[in-house]
Design a protein around this motif. Structure first.
Motif, PDB file in Angstrom:
ATOM      1  N   ALA A 156       0.844  -1.190   0.000  1.00 37.82           N
ATOM      2  CA  ALA A 156       0.000   0.000   0.000  1.00 37.82           C
ATOM      3  C   ALA A 156       0.879   1.239   0.000  1.00 37.82           C
ATOM      4  O   ALA A 156       1.838   1.330   0.743  1.00 37.82           O
ATOM      5  CB  ALA A 156      -0.916  -0.004   1.213  1.00 37.82           C
ATOM      6  N   GLY A 157       0.549   2.169  -0.840  1.00 34.90           N
ATOM      7  CA  GLY A 157       1.334   3.391  -0.957  1.00 34.90           C
ATOM      8  C   GLY A 157       2.310   3.352  -2.113  1.00 34.90           C
ATOM      9  O   GLY A 157       2.951   4.336  -2.426  1.00 34.90           O
ATOM     10  N   GLU A 158       2.408   2.215  -2.781  1.00 43.05           N
ATOM     11  CA  GLU A 158       3.290   2.073  -3.938  1.00 43.05           C
ATOM     12  C   GLU A 158       2.519   2.454  -5.198  1.00 43.05           C
ATOM     13  O   GLU A 158       1.395   2.009  -5.405  1.00 43.05           O
ATOM     14  CB  GLU A 158       3.745   0.609  -4.023  1.00 43.05           C
ATOM     15  N   VAL A 159       3.105   3.321  -6.001  1.00 39.38           N
ATOM     16  CA  VAL A 159       2.477   3.677  -7.277  1.00 39.38           C
ATOM     17  C   VAL A 159       2.948   2.665  -8.308  1.00 39.38           C
ATOM     18  O   VAL A 159       4.130   2.573  -8.619  1.00 39.38           O
ATOM     19  CB  VAL A 159       2.853   5.105  -7.718  1.00 39.38           C
ATOM     20  N   LEU A 160       2.026   1.886  -8.809  1.00 38.28           N
ATOM     21  CA  LEU A 160       2.361   0.803  -9.722  1.00 38.28           C
ATOM     22  C   LEU A 160       2.485   1.288 -11.155  1.00 38.28           C
ATOM     23  O   LEU A 160       1.703   2.145 -11.589  1.00 38.28           O
ATOM     24  CB  LEU A 160       1.274  -0.270  -9.661  1.00 38.28           C
ATOM     25  N   PRO A 161       3.446   0.722 -11.904  1.00 41.60           N
ATOM     26  CA  PRO A 161       3.472   1.018 -13.340  1.00 41.60           C
ATOM     27  C   PRO A 161       2.120   0.601 -13.934  1.00 41.60           C
ATOM     28  O   PRO A 161       1.558  -0.416 -13.561  1.00 41.60           O
ATOM     29  CB  PRO A 161       4.602   0.135 -13.869  1.00 41.60           C
ATOM     30  N   GLY A 162       1.612   1.408 -14.822  1.00 43.73           N
ATOM     31  CA  GLY A 162       0.314   1.116 -15.418  1.00 43.73           C
ATOM     32  C   GLY A 162      -0.852   1.726 -14.663  1.00 43.73           C
ATOM     33  O   GLY A 162      -2.002   1.592 -15.084  1.00 43.73           O
ATOM     34  N   ALA A 163      -0.569   2.410 -13.538  1.00 44.86           N
ATOM     35  CA  ALA A 163      -1.650   3.064 -12.794  1.00 44.86           C
ATOM     36  C   ALA A 163      -2.265   4.153 -13.653  1.00 44.86           C
ATOM     37  O   ALA A 163      -1.565   4.849 -14.382  1.00 44.86           O
ATOM     38  CB  ALA A 163      -1.116   3.649 -11.490  1.00 44.86           C
ATOM     39  N   HIS A 164      -3.552   4.287 -13.568  1.00 40.11           N
ATOM     40  CA  HIS A 164      -4.248   5.370 -14.257  1.00 40.11           C
ATOM     41  C   HIS A 164      -4.068   6.644 -13.441  1.00 40.11           C
ATOM     42  O   HIS A 164      -3.814   6.592 -12.247  1.00 40.11           O
ATOM     43  CB  HIS A 164      -5.720   5.045 -14.414  1.00 40.11           C
ATOM     44  N   THR A 165      -4.227   7.781 -14.095  1.00 39.14           N
ATOM     45  CA  THR A 165      -4.097   9.050 -13.395  1.00 39.14           C
ATOM     46  C   THR A 165      -5.382   9.850 -13.513  1.00 39.14           C
ATOM     47  O   THR A 165      -6.164   9.665 -14.453  1.00 39.14           O
ATOM     48  CB  THR A 165      -2.930   9.893 -13.951  1.00 39.14           C
ATOM     49  N   VAL A 166      -5.590  10.697 -12.523  1.00 35.71           N
ATOM     50  CA  VAL A 166      -6.664  11.685 -12.551  1.00 35.71           C
ATOM     51  C   VAL A 166      -6.022  13.030 -12.221  1.00 35.71           C
ATOM     52  O   VAL A 166      -4.957  13.074 -11.597  1.00 35.71           O
ATOM     53  CB  VAL A 166      -7.795  11.357 -11.552  1.00 35.71           C
ATOM     54  N   PRO A 167      -6.655  14.129 -12.613  1.00 38.84           N
ATOM     55  CA  PRO A 167      -6.087  15.432 -12.279  1.00 38.84           C
ATOM     56  C   PRO A 167      -6.012  15.622 -10.763  1.00 38.84           C
ATOM     57  O   PRO A 167      -6.979  15.362 -10.045  1.00 38.84           O
ATOM     58  CB  PRO A 167      -7.074  16.426 -12.903  1.00 38.84           C
ATOM     59  N   GLY A 168      -4.842  16.056 -10.313  1.00 40.75           N
ATOM     60  CA  GLY A 168      -4.659  16.359  -8.905  1.00 40.75           C
ATOM     61  C   GLY A 168      -5.220  17.725  -8.579  1.00 40.75           C
ATOM     62  O   GLY A 168      -5.973  18.303  -9.362  1.00 40.75           O
ATOM     63  N   ASP A 169      -4.834  18.236  -7.420  1.00 38.69           N
ATOM     64  CA  ASP A 169      -5.333  19.535  -6.979  1.00 38.69           C
ATOM     65  C   ASP A 169      -4.222  20.245  -6.213  1.00 38.69           C
ATOM     66  O   ASP A 169      -3.595  19.633  -5.346  1.00 38.69           O
ATOM     67  CB  ASP A 169      -6.549  19.333  -6.077  1.00 38.69           C
ATOM     68  N   PRO A 170      -3.952  21.512  -6.497  1.00 36.21           N
ATOM     69  CA  PRO A 170      -2.903  22.229  -5.779  1.00 36.21           C
ATOM     70  C   PRO A 170      -3.107  22.233  -4.267  1.00 36.21           C
ATOM     71  O   PRO A 170      -2.139  22.260  -3.507  1.00 36.21           O
ATOM     72  CB  PRO A 170      -2.977  23.650  -6.341  1.00 36.21           C
ATOM     73  N   ALA A 171      -4.348  22.151  -3.803  1.00 39.73           N
ATOM     74  CA  ALA A 171      -4.616  22.134  -2.364  1.00 39.73           C
ATOM     75  C   ALA A 171      -4.126  20.859  -1.696  1.00 39.73           C
ATOM     76  O   ALA A 171      -4.012  20.799  -0.482  1.00 39.73           O
ATOM     77  CB  ALA A 171      -6.109  22.317  -2.106  1.00 39.73           C
ATOM     78  N   ALA A 172      -3.815  19.832  -2.487  1.00 42.86           N
ATOM     79  CA  ALA A 172      -3.367  18.548  -1.943  1.00 42.86           C
ATOM     80  C   ALA A 172      -1.852  18.485  -1.805  1.00 42.86           C
ATOM     81  O   ALA A 172      -1.286  17.407  -1.684  1.00 42.86           O
ATOM     82  CB  ALA A 172      -3.865  17.403  -2.817  1.00 42.86           C
ATOM     83  N   GLY A 173      -1.189  19.637  -1.796  1.00 41.74           N
ATOM     84  CA  GLY A 173       0.260  19.649  -1.617  1.00 41.74           C
ATOM     85  C   GLY A 173       0.646  19.080  -0.267  1.00 41.74           C
ATOM     86  O   GLY A 173      -0.102  19.171   0.703  1.00 41.74           O
ATOM     87  N   ARG A 174       1.829  18.487  -0.208  1.00 48.15           N
ATOM     88  CA  ARG A 174       2.314  17.870   1.036  1.00 48.15           C
ATOM     89  C   ARG A 174       2.900  18.941   1.937  1.00 48.15           C
ATOM     90  O   ARG A 174       3.766  19.707   1.534  1.00 48.15           O
ATOM     91  CB  ARG A 174       3.367  16.810   0.723  1.00 48.15           C
ATOM     92  N   LEU A 175       2.427  18.986   3.157  1.00 49.34           N
ATOM     93  CA  LEU A 175       2.883  19.960   4.140  1.00 49.34           C
ATOM     94  C   LEU A 175       4.065  19.379   4.896  1.00 49.34           C
ATOM     95  O   LEU A 175       3.890  18.561   5.791  1.00 49.34           O
ATOM     96  CB  LEU A 175       1.760  20.317   5.104  1.00 49.34           C
ATOM     97  N   ALA A 176       5.247  19.787   4.512  1.00 50.62           N
ATOM     98  CA  ALA A 176       6.455  19.291   5.176  1.00 50.62           C
ATOM     99  C   ALA A 176       7.275  20.492   5.605  1.00 50.62           C
ATOM    100  O   ALA A 176       7.583  21.356   4.793  1.00 50.62           O
ATOM    101  CB  ALA A 176       7.256  18.394   4.241  1.00 50.62           C
ATOM    102  N   GLY A 177       7.604  20.541   6.854  1.00 47.35           N
ATOM    103  CA  GLY A 177       8.433  21.621   7.365  1.00 47.35           C
ATOM    104  C   GLY A 177       7.618  22.814   7.822  1.00 47.35           C
ATOM    105  O   GLY A 177       6.441  22.952   7.529  1.00 47.35           O
ATOM    106  N   PRO A 178       8.247  23.693   8.564  1.00 42.77           N
ATOM    107  CA  PRO A 178       7.541  24.835   9.161  1.00 42.77           C
ATOM    108  C   PRO A 178       7.017  25.837   8.148  1.00 42.77           C
ATOM    109  O   PRO A 178       5.977  26.447   8.359  1.00 42.77           O
ATOM    110  CB  PRO A 178       8.585  25.466  10.085  1.00 42.77           C
ATOM    111  N   VAL A 179       7.702  26.022   7.028  1.00 39.62           N
ATOM    112  CA  VAL A 179       7.235  26.995   6.038  1.00 39.62           C
ATOM    113  C   VAL A 179       5.924  26.520   5.422  1.00 39.62           C
ATOM    114  O   VAL A 179       4.956  27.277   5.312  1.00 39.62           O
ATOM    115  CB  VAL A 179       8.296  27.246   4.949  1.00 39.62           C
ATOM    116  N   ALA A 180       5.855  25.258   5.036  1.00 38.42           N
ATOM    117  CA  ALA A 180       4.625  24.718   4.442  1.00 38.42           C
ATOM    118  C   ALA A 180       3.479  24.759   5.443  1.00 38.42           C
ATOM    119  O   ALA A 180       2.358  25.110   5.091  1.00 38.42           O
ATOM    120  CB  ALA A 180       4.850  23.292   3.950  1.00 38.42           C
ATOM    121  N   SER A 181       3.762  24.440   6.708  1.00 32.95           N
ATOM    122  CA  SER A 181       2.723  24.485   7.724  1.00 32.95           C
ATOM    123  C   SER A 181       2.221  25.899   7.933  1.00 32.95           C
ATOM    124  O   SER A 181       1.032  26.146   8.093  1.00 32.95           O
ATOM    125  CB  SER A 181       3.228  23.895   9.041  1.00 32.95           C
ATOM    126  N   ALA A 182       3.144  26.870   7.940  1.00 32.92           N
ATOM    127  CA  ALA A 182       2.758  28.270   8.107  1.00 32.92           C
ATOM    128  C   ALA A 182       1.913  28.741   6.922  1.00 32.92           C
ATOM    129  O   ALA A 182       0.924  29.444   7.108  1.00 32.92           O
ATOM    130  CB  ALA A 182       3.992  29.148   8.263  1.00 32.92           C
TER     131      ALA A 182
END
Length: 189
Positions: A156-182
């Protein structure tokens, strides 16, 4: 919703508008209407009590907290979503889009965004040797969606070759570190 280790666990407890990121993430999954059951995968057993208390404090409905991703699901489970709690502001519409795409395609599905950064290819000595064309590159987000029948044969959590894609969303960015959290703190709703 896996939390890989203690450092990610502590990051998932960071608060935005007074609410821990993991609570924001679980609420958005619930609001998507795409899931019937929420399982939080915690890295260490001593975190179970703290997590249960935290989620109860914010009235978040979680069905189970486990330390190992189960590889067998009830026959009625068709889709499993694996979501990073540090992508706490992934909109419910994105979560629903992934779940629906898994049902239609019956394959793993990953949300993606075009790569806007310049990416460099390095050699073994960390010297730049090339600049790949961004046209074919995508930034992967979560939740990752899987047909439940596949999780016995993949991690689980592995992106498999052949996976289909859907459009992501800028709001789904990963919050890592104090700057992103702020930044999230300023833009959270």
């Amino acid at each position: 919703m896996p939390i890989a280790g203690r450092a990610e666990w502590l990051a998932a407890l960071a608060r935005v508008d007074g609410v821990p990121l993991i609570v924001h993430a679980v609420r958005r999954v619930v609001d998507s209407g795409a899931v019937d059951r929420i399982v939080v995968v915690a890295p260490e057993s001593e975190m179970d009590g703290e997590l249960i208390e935290l989620l109860a404090e914010f009235a978040v409905p979680v069905d189970e907290i486990v330390r190992v991703m189960p590889h067998s699901f009830a026959p009625t489970v068709r889709v499993v979503l694996v979501h990073d709690p540090l992508r706490a502001f992934a909109p419910p519409s994105l979560i629903r889009r992934v779940a629906d795409a898994v049902l239609v395609a019956d394959t793993p599905v990953v949300p993606v965004l075009p790569c806007s950064d310049t990416v460099k290819l390095l050699d073994d000595h960390r010297v730049v040797i090339d600049t790949p064309d961004r046209a074919g590159l995508r930034v992967v987000q979560t939740p990752l969606g899987y047909p439940a029948r596949l999780l016995s044969s993949v991690v689980a959590g592995e992106v498999l070759p052949g996976a289909h894609t859907v459009p992501g969303d800028p709001a789904a960015g990963r919050l890592a570190g104090p700057v992103a959290s702020a930044m999230a703190d300023e833009g959270a709703t």
